[in-house]
Design a protein around this motif. Structure first.
Motif, PDB file in Angstrom:
ATOM      1  N   GLY A   1      48.058  13.882  56.132  1.00 44.74           N
ATOM      2  CA  GLY A   1      47.552  15.251  56.279  1.00 44.74           C
ATOM      3  C   GLY A   1      47.476  16.084  55.024  1.00 44.74           C
ATOM      4  N   SER A   2      47.646  15.465  53.850  1.00 39.34           N
ATOM      5  CA  SER A   2      47.547  16.231  52.609  1.00 39.34           C
ATOM      6  C   SER A   2      46.076  16.423  52.235  1.00 39.34           C
ATOM      7  N   TYR A   3      45.597  17.682  52.289  1.00 40.62           N
ATOM      8  CA  TYR A   3      44.190  17.944  52.008  1.00 40.62           C
ATOM      9  C   TYR A   3      43.849  17.684  50.540  1.00 40.62           C
ATOM     10  N   GLY A   4      44.804  18.006  49.657  1.00 43.49           N
ATOM     11  CA  GLY A   4      44.577  17.724  48.248  1.00 43.49           C
ATOM     12  C   GLY A   4      44.397  16.240  47.996  1.00 43.49           C
ATOM     13  N   ALA A   5      45.209  15.435  48.679  1.00 47.06           N
ATOM     14  CA  ALA A   5      45.089  13.986  48.552  1.00 47.06           C
ATOM     15  C   ALA A   5      43.748  13.505  49.099  1.00 47.06           C
ATOM     16  N   MET A   6      43.283  14.113  50.180  1.00 43.69           N
ATOM     17  CA  MET A   6      41.979  13.736  50.744  1.00 43.69           C
ATOM     18  C   MET A   6      40.870  13.937  49.715  1.00 43.69           C
ATOM     19  N   ILE A   7      40.893  15.102  49.052  1.00 44.24           N
ATOM     20  CA  ILE A   7      39.868  15.408  48.048  1.00 44.24           C
ATOM     21  C   ILE A   7      39.958  14.441  46.879  1.00 44.24           C
ATOM     22  N   ASN A   8      41.176  14.229  46.373  1.00 47.67           N
ATOM     23  CA  ASN A   8      41.349  13.329  45.229  1.00 47.67           C
ATOM     24  C   ASN A   8      40.944  11.902  45.563  1.00 47.67           C
ATOM     25  N   LEU A   9      41.307  11.460  46.760  1.00 50.72           N
ATOM     26  CA  LEU A   9      40.955  10.106  47.175  1.00 50.72           C
ATOM     27  C   LEU A   9      39.439   9.971  47.305  1.00 50.72           C
ATOM     28  N   ALA A  10      38.812  10.980  47.889  1.00 48.71           N
ATOM     29  CA  ALA A  10      37.352  10.945  48.021  1.00 48.71           C
ATOM     30  C   ALA A  10      36.679  10.892  46.652  1.00 48.71           C
ATOM     31  N   ALA A  11      37.179  11.690  45.719  1.00 51.14           N
ATOM     32  CA  ALA A  11      36.573  11.735  44.384  1.00 51.14           C
ATOM     33  C   ALA A  11      36.755  10.416  43.635  1.00 51.14           C
ATOM     34  N   THR A  12      37.931   9.797  43.784  1.00 51.71           N
ATOM     35  CA  THR A  12      38.198   8.564  43.040  1.00 51.71           C
ATOM     36  C   THR A  12      37.549   7.336  43.665  1.00 51.71           C
ATOM     37  N   THR A  13      37.239   7.389  44.958  1.00 54.81           N
ATOM     38  CA  THR A  13      36.635   6.220  45.609  1.00 54.81           C
ATOM     39  C   THR A  13      35.114   6.276  45.633  1.00 54.81           C
ATOM     40  N   PHE A  14      34.531   7.436  45.352  1.00 59.67           N
ATOM     41  CA  PHE A  14      33.071   7.552  45.377  1.00 59.67           C
ATOM     42  C   PHE A  14      32.445   6.690  44.287  1.00 59.67           C
ATOM     43  N   ARG A  15      31.557   5.800  44.709  1.00 62.28           N
ATOM     44  CA  ARG A  15      30.811   4.951  43.785  1.00 62.28           C
ATOM     45  C   ARG A  15      29.343   5.012  44.170  1.00 62.28           C
ATOM     46  N   ARG A  16      28.497   5.435  43.249  1.00 57.70           N
ATOM     47  CA  ARG A  16      27.082   5.628  43.556  1.00 57.70           C
ATOM     48  C   ARG A  16      26.412   4.353  44.067  1.00 57.70           C
ATOM     49  N   GLU A  17      26.848   3.210  43.564  1.00 56.96           N
ATOM     50  CA  GLU A  17      26.187   1.951  43.904  1.00 56.96           C
ATOM     51  C   GLU A  17      26.923   1.166  44.988  1.00 56.96           C
ATOM     52  N   ASP A  18      27.989   1.727  45.537  1.00 56.70           N
ATOM     53  CA  ASP A  18      28.806   1.002  46.512  1.00 56.70           C
ATOM     54  C   ASP A  18      28.881   1.813  47.810  1.00 56.70           C
ATOM     55  N   VAL A  19      28.141   1.366  48.826  1.00 54.87           N
ATOM     56  CA  VAL A  19      28.080   2.109  50.079  1.00 54.87           C
ATOM     57  C   VAL A  19      29.436   2.165  50.770  1.00 54.87           C
ATOM     58  N   THR A  20      30.186   1.056  50.741  1.00 57.31           N
ATOM     59  CA  THR A  20      31.487   1.013  51.405  1.00 57.31           C
ATOM     60  C   THR A  20      32.436   2.052  50.815  1.00 57.31           C
TER      61      THR A  20
END
Length: 249
Positions: free
Chosen positions: A53-72
């Motif tokens: 439930g850590s919202y900050g962790a959600m944002i950081n995780l989303a930012a670090t996992t986003f890959r333009r060429e990787d749909v998964t």
């Protein structure tokens, strides 16, 4: 530092989100002689904190996992950014919406189910940011919103926008907002936007070189020019009154 690291590890093992977030930061940056850098371990701890439930962790995780060429990876980023969008409050919501706008604008791949880039969704989420705070992120959000509107317009209409569906006045409006909020990079963009329409009648296409009249500029959007009151009124009734008044989100 070693003792502090061990205490954080114990706290993290007991499911304490702030400790998990701090460990993620340590693994991401590394500490000589104490913590070896590991992106995998950093993301593992961020995911645990996000799932707790850590919202900050959600944002950081989303930012670090986003890959333009990787749909998964992009799907994972959208999942956690969307959770923050729905449940977080204050500035964290803006962070989530800005990230979602960025993801849907810049991701390259689309899967078999149609998940992928979407300028409509990018416009939606970035619009939420600037509607909540027009000066968000020192004008960066307004600038990005403006750029998405321009890209969307270009994809739909090319060089000639359809009256009543024209996003250009709104795009320029928000780029001006970006400049007013302190984003100096917006100044050059505004000049280029304005120069695209200067010197020609938006209604009939006549140029100032072809006319001996002084052209009139729309006093509201300050983008479009007209060779006469007749052309200005014709353009207004043809749809500019909708485009010119819809500068907000």
């Amino acid at each position: 530092m070693k003792k502090a690291f061990e205490h954080y590890k114990l706290s993290a093992e007991q499911g304490h989100p702030p400790a998990l977030c701090y460990l993620a930061r340590l693994y991401k940056e590394g500490v000589p002689g104490v913590v070896k850098r590991s992106s995998a371990k950093a993301n593992t701890h961020l995911k645990q904190a996000a799932d707790l439930g850590s919202y900050g962790a959600m944002i950081n995780l989303a930012a670090t996992t986003f890959r333009r060429e990787d749909v998964t990876q992009t799907q994972t980023a959208v999942k956690y950014a969307t959770l923050a969008h729905h449940y977080a409050t204050g500035k964290t919501v803006n962070n989530a919406n800005l990230l979602l706008g960025d993801i849907f604008q810049k991701t390259k791949q689309q899967d078999e189910n149609g998940f992928g880039p979407s300028l409509n969704l990018a416009t939606h989420y970035l619009g939420l940011v600037v509607k909540n705070d027009p000066n968000a992120f020192n004008g960066v959000a307004a600038s990005q919103y403006s750029r998405v509107l321009m890209e969307k317009s270009e994809n739909l209409f090319g060089d000639r926008c359809m009256s009543g569906l024209n996003e250009i006045p709104r795009a320029v409006y928000w780029m001006r907002k970006s400049l007013a909020a302190g984003n100096l990079d917006a100044k050059g963009v505004i000049s280029r936007m304005e120069s695209m329409e200067t010197g020609k009648c938006s209604a009939c296409g006549m140029t100032e070189e072809e006319s001996d009249k002084k052209f009139l500029r729309c006093g509201r959007c300050k983008i479009y020019w007209y060779c006469s009151k007749k052309c200005q009124l014709a353009a207004w009734e043809a749809g500019h009154k909708v485009d010119c008044k819809s500068t907000f989100c």
